[in-house]
Write a protein that holds these residues in place. Structure first.
Motif, PDB file in Angstrom:
ATOM      1  N   GLU A 280      55.976  15.663  72.675  1.00 22.30           N
ATOM      2  CA  GLU A 280      57.211  15.668  73.467  1.00 22.30           C
ATOM      3  C   GLU A 280      57.185  16.805  74.486  1.00 22.30           C
ATOM      4  O   GLU A 280      57.561  16.609  75.652  1.00 22.30           O
ATOM      5  CB  GLU A 280      58.418  15.815  72.538  1.00 22.30           C
ATOM      6  N   ALA A 281      56.753  17.996  74.054  1.00 27.43           N
ATOM      7  CA  ALA A 281      56.673  19.133  74.967  1.00 27.43           C
ATOM      8  C   ALA A 281      55.668  18.863  76.084  1.00 27.43           C
ATOM      9  O   ALA A 281      55.899  19.251  77.247  1.00 27.43           O
ATOM     10  CB  ALA A 281      56.295  20.399  74.198  1.00 27.43           C
ATOM     11  N   MET A 282      54.564  18.217  75.745  1.00 32.91           N
ATOM     12  CA  MET A 282      53.587  17.864  76.776  1.00 32.91           C
ATOM     13  C   MET A 282      54.184  16.885  77.782  1.00 32.91           C
ATOM     14  O   MET A 282      53.992  17.025  78.993  1.00 32.91           O
ATOM     15  CB  MET A 282      52.333  17.275  76.123  1.00 32.91           C
ATOM     16  N   ALA A 283      54.915  15.886  77.284  1.00 31.63           N
ATOM     17  CA  ALA A 283      55.560  14.926  78.183  1.00 31.63           C
ATOM     18  C   ALA A 283      56.600  15.622  79.055  1.00 31.63           C
ATOM     19  O   ALA A 283      56.732  15.319  80.256  1.00 31.63           O
ATOM     20  CB  ALA A 283      56.192  13.798  77.374  1.00 31.63           C
ATOM     21  N   ASP A 284      57.332  16.568  78.467  1.00 27.07           N
ATOM     22  CA  ASP A 284      58.350  17.309  79.224  1.00 27.07           C
ATOM     23  C   ASP A 284      57.743  18.051  80.404  1.00 27.07           C
ATOM     24  O   ASP A 284      58.406  18.242  81.443  1.00 27.07           O
ATOM     25  CB  ASP A 284      59.050  18.327  78.321  1.00 27.07           C
ATOM     26  N   THR A 285      56.507  18.511  80.248  1.00 25.61           N
ATOM     27  CA  THR A 285      55.877  19.370  81.252  1.00 25.61           C
ATOM     28  C   THR A 285      54.773  18.672  82.037  1.00 25.61           C
ATOM     29  O   THR A 285      54.087  19.304  82.845  1.00 25.61           O
ATOM     30  CB  THR A 285      55.299  20.621  80.570  1.00 25.61           C
ATOM     31  N   GLY A 286      54.567  17.380  81.794  1.00 26.79           N
ATOM     32  CA  GLY A 286      53.593  16.615  82.563  1.00 26.79           C
ATOM     33  C   GLY A 286      52.144  16.858  82.198  1.00 26.79           C
ATOM     34  O   GLY A 286      51.245  16.565  82.993  1.00 26.79           O
ATOM     35  N   VAL A 287      51.888  17.367  81.002  1.00 26.33           N
ATOM     36  CA  VAL A 287      50.510  17.581  80.547  1.00 26.33           C
ATOM     37  C   VAL A 287      50.014  16.299  79.887  1.00 26.33           C
ATOM     38  O   VAL A 287      50.647  15.781  78.970  1.00 26.33           O
ATOM     39  CB  VAL A 287      50.426  18.767  79.564  1.00 26.33           C
ATOM     40  N   ASP A 288      48.877  15.800  80.362  1.00 26.52           N
ATOM     41  CA  ASP A 288      48.477  14.440  79.986  1.00 26.52           C
ATOM     42  C   ASP A 288      47.131  14.347  79.298  1.00 26.52           C
ATOM     43  O   ASP A 288      46.506  13.285  79.267  1.00 26.52           O
ATOM     44  CB  ASP A 288      48.454  13.548  81.226  1.00 26.52           C
ATOM     45  N   ARG A 289      46.633  15.452  78.710  1.00 29.15           N
ATOM     46  CA  ARG A 289      45.333  15.383  78.032  1.00 29.15           C
ATOM     47  C   ARG A 289      45.354  16.246  76.776  1.00 29.15           C
ATOM     48  O   ARG A 289      45.887  17.356  76.782  1.00 29.15           O
ATOM     49  CB  ARG A 289      44.206  15.790  78.980  1.00 29.15           C
ATOM     50  N   VAL A 290      44.770  15.702  75.701  1.00 27.01           N
ATOM     51  CA  VAL A 290      44.795  16.416  74.429  1.00 27.01           C
ATOM     52  C   VAL A 290      43.568  16.069  73.610  1.00 27.01           C
ATOM     53  O   VAL A 290      43.128  14.915  73.572  1.00 27.01           O
ATOM     54  CB  VAL A 290      46.089  16.088  73.635  1.00 27.01           C
ATOM     55  N   VAL A 291      42.996  17.082  72.985  1.00 24.09           N
ATOM     56  CA  VAL A 291      41.925  16.929  72.000  1.00 24.09           C
ATOM     57  C   VAL A 291      42.542  17.262  70.647  1.00 24.09           C
ATOM     58  O   VAL A 291      43.065  18.357  70.446  1.00 24.09           O
ATOM     59  CB  VAL A 291      40.747  17.877  72.288  1.00 24.09           C
ATOM     60  N   PHE A 292      42.491  16.308  69.739  1.00 23.82           N
ATOM     61  CA  PHE A 292      43.165  16.452  68.440  1.00 23.82           C
ATOM     62  C   PHE A 292      42.144  16.757  67.357  1.00 23.82           C
ATOM     63  O   PHE A 292      41.153  16.038  67.183  1.00 23.82           O
ATOM     64  CB  PHE A 292      43.904  15.155  68.119  1.00 23.82           C
ATOM     65  N   SER A 293      42.388  17.831  66.624  1.00 29.29           N
ATOM     66  CA  SER A 293      41.564  18.171  65.463  1.00 29.29           C
ATOM     67  C   SER A 293      42.017  17.317  64.296  1.00 29.29           C
ATOM     68  O   SER A 293      42.969  17.642  63.598  1.00 29.29           O
ATOM     69  CB  SER A 293      41.726  19.657  65.137  1.00 29.29           C
ATOM     70  N   SER A 294      41.333  16.199  64.096  1.00 29.60           N
ATOM     71  CA  SER A 294      41.646  15.295  63.002  1.00 29.60           C
ATOM     72  C   SER A 294      40.794  15.668  61.798  1.00 29.60           C
ATOM     73  O   SER A 294      40.421  16.837  61.630  1.00 29.60           O
ATOM     74  CB  SER A 294      41.427  13.842  63.425  1.00 29.60           C
ATOM     75  N   SER A 295      40.468  14.712  60.959  1.00 29.92           N
ATOM     76  CA  SER A 295      39.739  15.023  59.729  1.00 29.92           C
ATOM     77  C   SER A 295      39.052  13.783  59.197  1.00 29.92           C
ATOM     78  O   SER A 295      39.564  12.662  59.352  1.00 29.92           O
ATOM     79  CB  SER A 295      40.709  15.549  58.671  1.00 29.92           C
ATOM     80  N   ALA A 296      37.909  13.978  58.553  1.00 28.81           N
ATOM     81  CA  ALA A 296      37.271  12.871  57.847  1.00 28.81           C
ATOM     82  C   ALA A 296      38.065  12.458  56.627  1.00 28.81           C
ATOM     83  O   ALA A 296      37.752  11.443  55.995  1.00 28.81           O
ATOM     84  CB  ALA A 296      35.839  13.255  57.456  1.00 28.81           C
ATOM     85  N   ALA A 297      39.135  13.206  56.299  1.00 29.49           N
ATOM     86  CA  ALA A 297      40.024  12.797  55.212  1.00 29.49           C
ATOM     87  C   ALA A 297      40.734  11.487  55.520  1.00 29.49           C
ATOM     88  O   ALA A 297      41.291  10.860  54.615  1.00 29.49           O
ATOM     89  CB  ALA A 297      41.055  13.888  54.931  1.00 29.49           C
ATOM     90  N   VAL A 298      40.710  11.049  56.778  1.00 29.27           N
ATOM     91  CA  VAL A 298      41.334   9.754  57.107  1.00 29.27           C
ATOM     92  C   VAL A 298      40.590   8.608  56.433  1.00 29.27           C
ATOM     93  O   VAL A 298      41.159   7.527  56.252  1.00 29.27           O
ATOM     94  CB  VAL A 298      41.392   9.511  58.628  1.00 29.27           C
ATOM     95  N   TYR A 299      39.330   8.823  56.042  1.00 33.74           N
ATOM     96  CA  TYR A 299      38.535   7.753  55.427  1.00 33.74           C
ATOM     97  C   TYR A 299      38.765   7.654  53.915  1.00 33.74           C
ATOM     98  O   TYR A 299      38.403   6.634  53.310  1.00 33.74           O
ATOM     99  CB  TYR A 299      37.044   7.980  55.684  1.00 33.74           C
ATOM    100  N   GLY A 300      39.316   8.700  53.300  1.00 33.03           N
ATOM    101  CA  GLY A 300      39.450   8.694  51.850  1.00 33.03           C
ATOM    102  C   GLY A 300      38.076   8.649  51.202  1.00 33.03           C
ATOM    103  O   GLY A 300      37.163   9.389  51.576  1.00 33.03           O
ATOM    104  N   THR A 301      37.902   7.790  50.214  1.00 34.25           N
ATOM    105  CA  THR A 301      36.594   7.553  49.608  1.00 34.25           C
ATOM    106  C   THR A 301      36.040   6.270  50.206  1.00 34.25           C
ATOM    107  O   THR A 301      36.418   5.171  49.798  1.00 34.25           O
ATOM    108  CB  THR A 301      36.709   7.407  48.084  1.00 34.25           C
ATOM    109  N   PRO A 302      35.174   6.390  51.201  1.00 31.37           N
ATOM    110  CA  PRO A 302      34.743   5.199  51.944  1.00 31.37           C
ATOM    111  C   PRO A 302      33.835   4.302  51.121  1.00 31.37           C
ATOM    112  O   PRO A 302      33.195   4.747  50.161  1.00 31.37           O
ATOM    113  CB  PRO A 302      34.004   5.785  53.145  1.00 31.37           C
ATOM    114  N   PRO A 303      33.739   3.024  51.500  1.00 29.76           N
ATOM    115  CA  PRO A 303      32.915   2.079  50.754  1.00 29.76           C
ATOM    116  C   PRO A 303      31.422   2.239  51.003  1.00 29.76           C
ATOM    117  O   PRO A 303      30.612   1.654  50.283  1.00 29.76           O
ATOM    118  CB  PRO A 303      33.413   0.717  51.254  1.00 29.76           C
TER     119      PRO A 303
END
Length: 319
Positions: A102-125
């Motif tokens: 929301e703050a980025m939209a408020d100020t017109g900033v349009d690019r982001v690199v997100f530190s995600s995680s391999a935890a999104v996979y859980g225990t993969p098959p």
């Protein structure tokens, strides 16, 4: 051109900030110091203490410092503890990411690199995880990171936000003698603390279907990770295409016993690890395929396992 690094006083974020400096790109640090350390912020780099839940303060920081992009590293990163604190985890990681966007939209900033995680996979098959591996997070932490990716995706549809998410397993090592992992839950600090206190580190299970019987996991050096965060930012600045998500993985992994061997050599402390029972649910082997990141984000494993240990040990605080 200036990039805001949320969580920039933390272990990973501080390495990203220094990599920006090495690349000649101005950075601004935003951190509430709940787990970050102010001394990790380099001299001359602007630092704002605050929570990403404070939309107004984030927007003001962006405007005051002429920020053009964000590397979003801030978040509650303790997967195990998130099971006991799910609402706190969602507040920090989901609502916090929403407020940031929301703050980025408020100020017109349009690019982001997100530190995600391999935890999104859980225990993969499958043992080798690619970006297309089904997502099945096994903790509120993993779920919160996946929702964060969804927020970026949906905001891109709505506003044209340019974004990418970087997923990784275990981050270790140090890129500078004054930067260290202060987490009370991560393997390297736990082993260092045990050795410093004269306790013997433990291996949970030695009867897995791996070459030496211990679990195989992905471990990547934090400085290598930082290079790819900045490479992603530069691609976004240049208007170059990026994938929605990248794995920053070794493609091979190391076993727990190999880590213990490297610990013995890297610290100079001789020990024989105790063998404890398996932990329920631990798969034999999980590693991530970093092919796409190698193609686009200058991703490569520049450090050996021994270098990961020795750099972390050299930086670790001594009581």
């Amino acid at each position: 051109m200036s990039w805001l690094v949320t969580g920039g006083a933390g272990y990973i974020g501080s390495h990203v900030v220094r990599e920006f400096g090495s690349a000649g790109i101005d950075a601004v640090v935003f951190d509430d110091l709940s787990s970050g350390i102010e001394s990790f912020v380099p001299e001359g780099v602007p630092f704002v203490r605050g929570s990403i839940l404070d939309r107004g303060l984030v927007a003001d920081t962006i405007a005051r410092h002429g920020v053009t992009g964000v590397v979003h590293v801030a978040g509650y990163k303790y997967a195990g503890v998130s099971v006991q604190r799910p609402l706190h985890t969602y507040d920090q990681n989901v609502t916090g990411t929403q407020r940031l966007l929301e703050a980025m939209a408020d100020t017109g900033v349009d690019r982001v690199v997100f530190s995600s995680s391999a935890a999104v996979y859980g225990t993969p098959p499958t043992e080798l995880v690619t970006e297309d591996t089904p997502k099945a997070p096994a903790s509120p932490y993993g779920e919160s990171k996946l929702i964060g990716e969804w927020l970026l995706r949906d905001q891109a549809v709505a506003t044209g936000l340019r974004h990418t998410s970087l997923r990784y397993f275990n981050v270790v090592g140090s890129g500078a003698p004054d930067l260290y992992d202060a987490s009370p839950h991560n393997l390297f600090p736990l082993v260092f603390d045990a050795l410093a206190a004269g306790r013997t580190p433990r291996i949970n299970g030695d009867d897995y279907a791996t070459p030496d019987g211990t679990c195989v996991r992905d471990y990547v050096h934090v400085a290598d990770l930082a290079v790819s965060h900045v490479a992603a930012a530069r691609r976004l600045d240049a208007g170059e295409s990026v994938e929605p998500a990248y794995n920053l993985g070794s493609g091979g992994g190391v076993s727990v016993r190999e880590i213990m061997d490297a610990m013995r050599e890297g610290t100079g402390i001789d020990f024989t690890p105790e063998i404890a029972p398996r932990r329920a649910g631990d798969p034999d082997r999980i590693v991530a395929d970093g092919t796409l990141a190698a193609r686009d984000l200058d991703w490569t494993m520049r450090h050996t396992l021994l270098e990961m240990v020795t750099s972390a040990w050299a930086a670790a605080p001594r009581s």
